[in-house]
Design a protein around this motif. Structure first.
Motif, PDB file in Angstrom:
ATOM      1  N   SER A  27     -63.344 -41.858  34.765  1.00 13.79           N
ATOM      2  CA  SER A  27     -63.580 -40.796  33.803  1.00 13.79           C
ATOM      3  C   SER A  27     -65.010 -40.301  33.871  1.00 13.79           C
ATOM      4  CB  SER A  27     -63.255 -41.284  32.389  1.00 13.79           C
ATOM      5  OG  SER A  27     -64.143 -42.311  31.998  1.00 13.79           O
ATOM      6  N   GLY A  28     -66.006 -41.198  33.979  1.00 11.44           N
ATOM      7  CA  GLY A  28     -67.398 -40.814  34.065  1.00 11.44           C
ATOM      8  C   GLY A  28     -67.873 -40.136  32.799  1.00 11.44           C
ATOM      9  N   SER A  29     -69.094 -39.638  32.838  1.00  9.47           N
ATOM     10  CA  SER A  29     -69.689 -38.949  31.698  1.00  9.47           C
ATOM     11  C   SER A  29     -69.842 -37.468  32.012  1.00  9.47           C
ATOM     12  CB  SER A  29     -71.047 -39.564  31.370  1.00  9.47           C
ATOM     13  OG  SER A  29     -70.912 -40.918  31.003  1.00  9.47           O
ATOM     14  N   VAL A  30     -70.120 -36.691  30.980  1.00 13.35           N
ATOM     15  CA  VAL A  30     -70.322 -35.259  31.167  1.00 13.35           C
ATOM     16  C   VAL A  30     -71.519 -35.019  32.080  1.00 13.35           C
ATOM     17  CG1 VAL A  30     -70.847 -33.078  30.015  1.00 13.35           C
ATOM     18  CG2 VAL A  30     -69.297 -34.722  28.943  1.00 13.35           C
ATOM     19  N   GLY A  82     -76.780 -37.050  23.432  1.00 17.74           N
ATOM     20  CA  GLY A  82     -75.408 -37.545  23.487  1.00 17.74           C
ATOM     21  C   GLY A  82     -74.791 -37.225  24.835  1.00 17.74           C
ATOM     22  N   ASN A  83     -74.053 -38.170  25.418  1.00 18.69           N
ATOM     23  CA  ASN A  83     -73.439 -37.966  26.725  1.00 18.69           C
ATOM     24  C   ASN A  83     -72.115 -38.726  26.796  1.00 18.69           C
ATOM     25  OD1 ASN A  83     -73.045 -37.155  29.371  1.00 18.69           O
ATOM     26  ND2 ASN A  83     -74.326 -38.774  30.234  1.00 18.69           N
ATOM     27  N   PRO A  84     -71.059 -38.160  26.212  1.00 20.14           N
ATOM     28  CA  PRO A  84     -69.766 -38.855  26.167  1.00 20.14           C
ATOM     29  C   PRO A  84     -69.036 -38.796  27.504  1.00 20.14           C
ATOM     30  CG  PRO A  84     -69.543 -36.677  25.240  1.00 20.14           C
ATOM     31  CD  PRO A  84     -71.001 -36.852  25.549  1.00 20.14           C
ATOM     32  N   ALA A  85     -67.898 -39.464  27.550  1.00 17.58           N
ATOM     33  CA  ALA A  85     -67.062 -39.422  28.739  1.00 17.58           C
ATOM     34  C   ALA A  85     -66.514 -38.018  28.936  1.00 17.58           C
ATOM     35  CB  ALA A  85     -65.913 -40.418  28.614  1.00 17.58           C
ATOM     36  N   SER A 128     -67.902 -29.861  29.535  1.00 17.03           N
ATOM     37  CA  SER A 128     -67.204 -30.009  30.806  1.00 17.03           C
ATOM     38  C   SER A 128     -66.552 -28.674  31.163  1.00 17.03           C
ATOM     39  CB  SER A 128     -66.121 -31.086  30.694  1.00 17.03           C
ATOM     40  OG  SER A 128     -66.697 -32.349  30.412  1.00 17.03           O
ATOM     41  N   GLY A 129     -66.566 -28.351  32.435  1.00 14.29           N
ATOM     42  CA  GLY A 129     -66.017 -27.074  32.854  1.00 14.29           C
ATOM     43  C   GLY A 129     -67.083 -26.037  33.102  1.00 14.29           C
ATOM     44  N   VAL A 214     -79.147 -33.600  38.326  1.00 12.05           N
ATOM     45  CA  VAL A 214     -78.165 -33.763  37.258  1.00 12.05           C
ATOM     46  C   VAL A 214     -76.917 -32.936  37.559  1.00 12.05           C
ATOM     47  CG1 VAL A 214     -77.717 -33.435  34.794  1.00 12.05           C
ATOM     48  CG2 VAL A 214     -79.956 -34.246  35.555  1.00 12.05           C
ATOM     49  N   PHE A 215     -75.751 -33.554  37.378  1.00  9.59           N
ATOM     50  CA  PHE A 215     -74.463 -32.903  37.581  1.00  9.59           C
ATOM     51  C   PHE A 215     -73.726 -32.809  36.252  1.00  9.59           C
ATOM     52  CE2 PHE A 215     -75.699 -34.209  41.719  1.00  9.59           C
ATOM     53  CZ  PHE A 215     -75.031 -33.423  42.645  1.00  9.59           C
ATOM     54  N   VAL A 216     -72.921 -31.734  36.092  1.00  9.22           N
ATOM     55  CA  VAL A 216     -72.113 -31.528  34.900  1.00  9.22           C
ATOM     56  C   VAL A 216     -70.646 -31.718  35.277  1.00  9.22           C
ATOM     57  CG1 VAL A 216     -71.444 -29.943  33.070  1.00  9.22           C
ATOM     58  CG2 VAL A 216     -73.786 -29.918  33.942  1.00  9.22           C
ATOM     59  N   ASN A 217     -69.938 -32.604  34.561  1.00  7.59           N
ATOM     60  CA  ASN A 217     -68.551 -32.928  34.902  1.00  7.59           C
ATOM     61  C   ASN A 217     -67.585 -32.567  33.772  1.00  7.59           C
ATOM     62  OD1 ASN A 217     -69.344 -34.477  37.407  1.00  7.59           O
ATOM     63  ND2 ASN A 217     -70.438 -35.646  35.835  1.00  7.59           N
TER      64      ASN A 217
END
Length: 217
Positions: A27-30, A82-85, A128-129, A214-217
């Motif tokens: 799942s990883g983080s955002v 904050g950095n949720p899944a 995400s997105g 930094v990557f955005v997921n």
């Protein structure tokens, strides 16, 4: 039969545990560093970026226009709160945003003395997105003060925005603002009525983690 049934039950339990662990790990983080599947950005980490090499920040007087202010130096700094899944929404506090080494071609203007981003920190949210939003913090509205030289003397123009949006890209770890509207809050009639802010920052890096992209997921 009892022993076989017991072994089968244990086997199913182990398989279920492994599947759950695999899903959790996938799942990883955002926000991650190094790659989309890299380590999570930690709460408290500081993210920074300057203008993408070869680009400039612009504040146009009309949407998509050529008249306005151009800055060859600009950058920001934000702290992750904050950095949720993923999928989800990561949050940050924008603590610094600077624009300097600016020129202008606005009719009647002779130069740009300074541009100051007021009322920091601002709140940011990265979903995400691929979208980022900036909203006002407790210090006041999103506001920028421009001090411009004119043929009649220096003027001060104050502009405000209700919110800003930007598009993150994992291709080059960049963040792009396009024609973000600021409206004049105060200043003489020689101040343009609006300002449209555009800039591309990158790569966005986690300075706390040694400057990893930094990557955005």
């Amino acid at each position: 039969m009892h022993q076989r049934a017991l072994l089968a039950t244990v086997g199913l339990a182990v398989a279920a545990t492994l599947a759950t662990a695999t899903q959790a790990g996938a799942s990883g983080s955002v926000l991650t560093t190094g790659s989309s599947s890299g380590p999570s950005v930690a709460v408290g980490d500081v993210l920074t970026a300057s203008l993408v090499s070869g680009t400039k920040a612009r504040i146009a007087t009309t949407q998509g226009g050529t008249s306005g202010i151009t800055c060859s130096s600009s950058g920001f700094s934000a702290t992750v709160t904050g950095n949720p899944a993923a999928p989800g929404t990561a949050t940050e506090t924008l603590t610094a945003h600077t624009l300097s080494t600016c020129t202008t071609n606005i009719t009647g203007a002779t130069g740009v003395q300074s541009i100051t981003v007021n009322n920091l920190p601002y709140n940011t949210a990265v979903t995400s997105g691929g979208s980022l939003s900036v909203t006002a913090g407790s210090a006041g509205p999103i506001q920028t003060t421009l001090k411009i030289g004119t043929i009649l003397g220096p003027i001060t123009c104050v502009y405000r925005a209700t919110g800003l949006t930007a598009a993150p890209s994992n291709t080059d770890n960049s963040l792009t603002f396009t024609d973000q509207l600021f409206t004049k809050a105060s200043g003489p009639g020689t101040c343009p009525a609006n300002g449209y802010f555009s800039a591309k920052y990158g790569p966005v890096v986690d300075t706390t983690q040694g400057g990893a992209a930094v990557f955005v997921n």
